[in-house]
Design a protein around this motif. Structure first.
Motif, short mmCIF file in Angstrom:
data_model
loop_
_atom_site.label_atom_id
_atom_site.label_comp_id
_atom_site.label_asym_id
_atom_site.label_seq_id
_atom_site.Cartn_x
_atom_site.Cartn_y
_atom_site.Cartn_z
N GLY A 187 13.68 67.74 96.99
CA GLY A 187 14.35 68.26 95.80
C GLY A 187 14.83 67.16 94.87
N MET A 230 23.03 72.11 90.39
CA MET A 230 22.29 72.31 89.16
C MET A 230 20.84 72.62 89.50
SD MET A 230 21.63 69.66 86.03
CE MET A 230 23.12 70.09 85.16
N ARG A 231 20.28 73.54 88.78
CA ARG A 231 18.88 73.91 88.96
C ARG A 231 18.00 73.13 87.99
NH1 ARG A 231 19.27 80.45 89.57
NH2 ARG A 231 20.65 80.39 91.37
N ILE A 232 16.74 72.96 88.38
CA ILE A 232 15.80 72.23 87.53
C ILE A 232 15.70 72.90 86.16
CG2 ILE A 232 13.37 71.62 87.25
CD1 ILE A 232 14.78 69.88 89.30
N LYS A 233 15.68 74.22 86.13
CA LYS A 233 15.54 74.92 84.84
C LYS A 233 16.73 74.66 83.92
CE LYS A 233 17.44 79.42 86.00
NZ LYS A 233 17.20 80.85 85.97
N ASP A 234 17.88 74.28 84.50
CA ASP A 234 19.05 73.95 83.68
C ASP A 234 18.84 72.65 82.90
OD1 ASP A 234 20.34 76.21 84.67
OD2 ASP A 234 21.36 75.09 86.26
N GLU A 258 9.06 67.99 96.04
CA GLU A 258 9.23 69.38 96.49
C GLU A 258 9.92 69.48 97.85
OE1 GLU A 258 5.66 71.71 96.25
OE2 GLU A 258 5.15 70.84 94.31
#
Length: 75
Positions: A32, A1-5, A29
């Motif tokens: 993650g 899963m991406r942060i933007k999700d 950073e």
């Protein structure tokens, strides 16, 4: 899963009550790993409060929801 999700995902408290949406994510950073998420609480059309929820208080993330291990008072 991406942060933007995560952005815009519905957030449910321990009682599965819809408390708001994810508005921001604080993460390490290097690794993650998520440190905390900012949640815009549902209040009314003209008023919004925001709370920070530490990763330790998140039970699960997936699908369309973030489920918390805690209750958030939304007054």
């Amino acid at each position: 899963m991406r942060i933007k999700d995560l952005l815009g995902m519905q957030v449910l408290d321990i009682d599965a009550m819809d408390i708001g949406k994810v508005t921001d994510v604080d993460f390490n950073e290097t690794s993650g790993q998520i440190n905390k998420i900012a949640v815009s609480l549902k209040k009314n059309i003209l008023s919004h409060d925001e709370v920070l929820v530490h990763f330790d208080n998140i039970k699960s993330i997936g699908g369309d929801y973030v489920l918390l291990k805690i209750n958030i008072e939304n007054k």
